[in-house]
Design an enzyme around this catalytic site. Structure first.
Site, PDB file in Angstrom:
ATOM      1  N   ASP A 218      40.472  -2.995  59.673  1.00 25.84           N
ATOM      2  CA  ASP A 218      39.976  -2.911  58.282  1.00 25.84           C
ATOM      3  C   ASP A 218      39.511  -1.482  58.352  1.00 25.84           C
ATOM      4  OD1 ASP A 218      37.894  -2.804  56.330  1.00 25.84           O
ATOM      5  OD2 ASP A 218      36.447  -4.183  57.259  1.00 25.84           O
TER       6      ASP A 218
ATOM      7  N   ASN B  66      49.880   2.382  52.135  1.00 25.32           N
ATOM      8  CA  ASN B  66      50.075   1.382  51.247  1.00 25.32           C
ATOM      9  C   ASN B  66      48.563   0.738  50.705  1.00 25.32           C
ATOM     10  OD1 ASN B  66      51.155  -0.443  48.747  1.00 25.32           O
ATOM     11  ND2 ASN B  66      50.552  -1.696  50.499  1.00 25.32           N
TER      12      ASN B  66
ATOM     13  N   TYR C 177      38.257   4.519  41.666  1.00 21.88           N
ATOM     14  CA  TYR C 177      39.466   4.330  41.972  1.00 21.88           C
ATOM     15  C   TYR C 177      40.327   5.624  41.694  1.00 21.88           C
ATOM     16  CZ  TYR C 177      44.135   1.929  42.098  1.00 21.88           C
ATOM     17  OH  TYR C 177      45.417   1.589  42.423  1.00 21.88           O
TER      18      TYR C 177
ATOM     19  N   LYS D 103      42.706   8.098  44.081  1.00 22.81           N
ATOM     20  CA  LYS D 103      43.832   8.185  43.906  1.00 22.81           C
ATOM     21  C   LYS D 103      44.545   9.900  43.636  1.00 22.81           C
ATOM     22  CE  LYS D 103      45.178   4.045  44.968  1.00 22.81           C
ATOM     23  NZ  LYS D 103      45.901   3.518  46.157  1.00 22.81           N
TER      24      LYS D 103
END
Ligand SMILES: NC(=O)c1ccc[n+]([C@@H]2O[C@H](COP(=O)([O-])OP(=O)(O)OC[C@H]3O[C@@H](n4cnc5c(N)ncnc54)[C@H](OP(=O)(O)O)[C@@H]3O)[C@@H](O)[C@H]2O)c1
Length: 262
Positions: free
Chosen positions: A66, A93, A160, A164
């Site tokens: 995790d 990924n 998010y 990224k």
């Protein structure tokens, strides 16, 4: 032309239990890679990926971690490194697609969790990989899976998109630091790729039309297409490519937000 240098390559793929990671695993298995397949919670998903790649003749092992528990990441990596007595490549990924208005997350709880899984864990994994490669006096290749949200984004995505965009910047900095050691670092920026998590909603005709009409290629991407790009980035043919963002989005970002001219 067949890509070279993939046969026998030892690759750790994180988040291989579904979606893009599972697609990458299939493509890399087909190319002859030996795979360490990571998952977190989806035990049946990783078993399916494992069975599929083994049926294709690939050697593969499964490991769980995790990445929200950052203190466990290094021991996970060390186990992955030992699985095939070393690794030649790392595919970062695994990630969570969190959606929240910033005003609904004023303490930054979701923001911090998103950064932990999507950016801090890849940082720890990549750095451990580079350390081990340098110690073993070998080169290596890293592929990070980012998103077009790093380039252009919308409401609900501050956590998010930040994670990224951080991944894109980290990729470039690490490519610069580790180029002299023969370690290449590149990043994929996928557009909209239906996966188990999103298939039901994205396949609704109205939703599909809403998305694909803005994509010059007129369709969603597939996990396998992300796998083909990954295979290229790991191959000898990409030996001069490092610090690059490879966008795979059917032209969505290139089109921009201009009104349609029909
Ligand atoms: N699909 C798209 O349209 C799209 C577009 C751009 C970028 N991406 C990126 O592609 C990557 C894969 O996403 P996906 O769309 O294929 O979704 P997915 O099917 O939900 O896959 C996510 C993977 O990440 C793993 N993961 C999630 N939380 C984790 C945690 N705390 N610790 C360790 N692993 C964790 C999951 O493991 P378990 O399920 O086993 O827990 C799963 O294997 C993500 O980084 C995502 O940001 C996807």
């Amino acid at each position: 032309m067949k890509l070279s240098g993939l046969e026998g390559k030892r690759v750790l793929i994180t988040g291989a239990s579904s979606g893009i990671g599972a697609g990458m695993a299939k493509v890399l298995a087909e190319a002859g890679c030996r795979l360490v397949l990571h998952f977190n919670r989806n035990a049946s998903g990783i078993e399916e990926t494992l069975n599929t790649v083994q049926e294709m003749g690939a050697e593969a092992e499964v490991l769980q971690c995790d990445f929200a528990q950052l203190e466990t990441v290094r021991s996970f990596f060390d186990e992955a490194w030992q699985t095939f007595e070393g690794l030649d490549a790392l595919v970062n990924n695994a990630g969570i697609v969190t959606k929240s208005l910033a005003l609904k997350d004023p303490e930054g709880v979701q923001f911090n969790e998103t950064l932990a899984v999507n950016l801090q864990a890849p940082y720890l994994l990549s750095t451990a990989f580079a350390q081990c490669c340098i110690e073993a006096k070998q080169g290596g290749a890293i592929v990070n899976n980012s998103s077009i949200h790093a380039q252009a984004t919308c409401e609900w995505f501050s956590a998010y998109a930040a994670s990224k965009a951080g991944m894109d910047a980290m990729t470039k900095a690490q490519a610069v630091e580790w180029g002299p050691y023969g370690i290449r670092v590149n990043v994929l920026a996928p557009g909209v790729v239906p996966v188990e998590r999103t298939q039901a909603i994205l396949s609704q005709p109205a939703m599909e039309k809403k998305w694909t009409q803005n994509m010059p290629m007129g369709r969603y991407g597939t996990p396998e297409e992300m796998g083909y790009a990954t295979a290229y980035l790991l191959s000898d043919e990409a030996a001069w490519m490092t610090g690059s963002v490879l966008t795979l989005d059917g032209g969505l970002i290139a089109r921009g937000n201009y009104p349609r001219r029909d």
